[in-house]
Design a protein around this motif. Sequence first.
Motif, mmCIF file in Angstrom:
data_model
loop_
_atom_site.group_PDB
_atom_site.id
_atom_site.type_symbol
_atom_site.label_atom_id
_atom_site.label_comp_id
_atom_site.label_asym_id
_atom_site.label_seq_id
_atom_site.Cartn_x
_atom_site.Cartn_y
_atom_site.Cartn_z
ATOM 1 N N MET A 4 -45.342 -2.299 13.832
ATOM 2 C CA MET A 4 -44.042 -2.959 13.851
ATOM 3 C C MET A 4 -43.805 -3.628 15.209
ATOM 4 S SD MET A 4 -41.799 -0.142 11.756
ATOM 5 C CE MET A 4 -40.216 -0.948 11.920
ATOM 6 N N ALA A 5 -44.121 -2.935 16.286
ATOM 7 C CA ALA A 5 -43.946 -3.489 17.621
ATOM 8 C C ALA A 5 -44.761 -4.761 17.804
ATOM 9 C CB ALA A 5 -44.334 -2.458 18.676
ATOM 10 N N ALA A 6 -45.931 -4.808 17.166
ATOM 11 C CA ALA A 6 -46.813 -5.965 17.280
ATOM 12 C C ALA A 6 -46.458 -7.081 16.303
ATOM 13 C CB ALA A 6 -48.261 -5.521 17.055
ATOM 14 N N GLY A 7 -45.440 -6.867 15.468
ATOM 15 C CA GLY A 7 -45.043 -7.889 14.504
ATOM 16 C C GLY A 7 -45.947 -7.969 13.295
ATOM 17 N N VAL A 8 -46.570 -6.847 12.965
ATOM 18 C CA VAL A 8 -47.457 -6.785 11.802
ATOM 19 C C VAL A 8 -46.684 -6.163 10.636
ATOM 20 C CG1 VAL A 8 -49.575 -5.737 10.908
ATOM 21 C CG2 VAL A 8 -49.492 -6.569 13.272
ATOM 22 N N PRO A 9 -46.740 -6.752 9.441
ATOM 23 C CA PRO A 9 -46.044 -6.145 8.301
ATOM 24 C C PRO A 9 -46.671 -4.801 7.954
ATOM 25 C CG PRO A 9 -47.448 -7.927 7.561
ATOM 26 C CD PRO A 9 -47.494 -7.938 9.072
ATOM 27 N N VAL A 10 -45.838 -3.871 7.494
ATOM 28 C CA VAL A 10 -46.324 -2.515 7.232
ATOM 29 C C VAL A 10 -46.081 -2.092 5.794
ATOM 30 C CG1 VAL A 10 -46.081 -1.755 9.624
ATOM 31 C CG2 VAL A 10 -44.169 -1.464 8.067
ATOM 32 N N VAL A 11 -47.042 -1.326 5.290
ATOM 33 C CA VAL A 11 -46.930 -0.616 4.022
ATOM 34 C C VAL A 11 -47.137 0.850 4.376
ATOM 35 C CG1 VAL A 11 -47.863 -0.243 1.710
ATOM 36 C CG2 VAL A 11 -47.863 -2.553 2.697
ATOM 37 N N VAL A 12 -46.131 1.688 4.104
ATOM 38 C CA VAL A 12 -46.228 3.109 4.444
ATOM 39 C C VAL A 12 -45.938 3.959 3.218
ATOM 40 C CG1 VAL A 12 -45.529 2.711 6.838
ATOM 41 C CG2 VAL A 12 -43.796 3.336 5.151
ATOM 42 N N THR A 13 -46.438 5.187 3.258
ATOM 43 C CA THR A 13 -46.087 6.138 2.210
ATOM 44 C C THR A 13 -44.835 6.898 2.628
ATOM 45 O OG1 THR A 13 -47.587 7.778 3.156
ATOM 46 C CG2 THR A 13 -48.442 6.398 1.366
#
Length: 89
Positions: A4-13
């Motif tokens: 998130m800090a790097a501006g990357v989209p995330v998919v989490v469980t």
Amino acid sequence: LEAMAAGVPVVVTAVGGNPEVVTRDQTGWVVPSDSVEALSAALLEAANHPEKRRTLADAGQRRFEERFAFGRMIETYRQIYREMLAGTG
């Protein structure tokens, strides 16, 4: 948090603190931990929708800066300690 800090989209469980960090469909994708189908669907959506991917990544980066950046976390802890010492927390 690093993504998130790097501006990357995330998919989490949806385990541990992930749902507290990532807000479903606002700052990333949150899927049940026992659903390969949901994980696959989220990854496909991310791959096939670059505009949504960018929107969630930008929102995730803002959320990180507002809530989880080192300086912000230190200030939150300071405020908690001040309230506890003053007897208001």
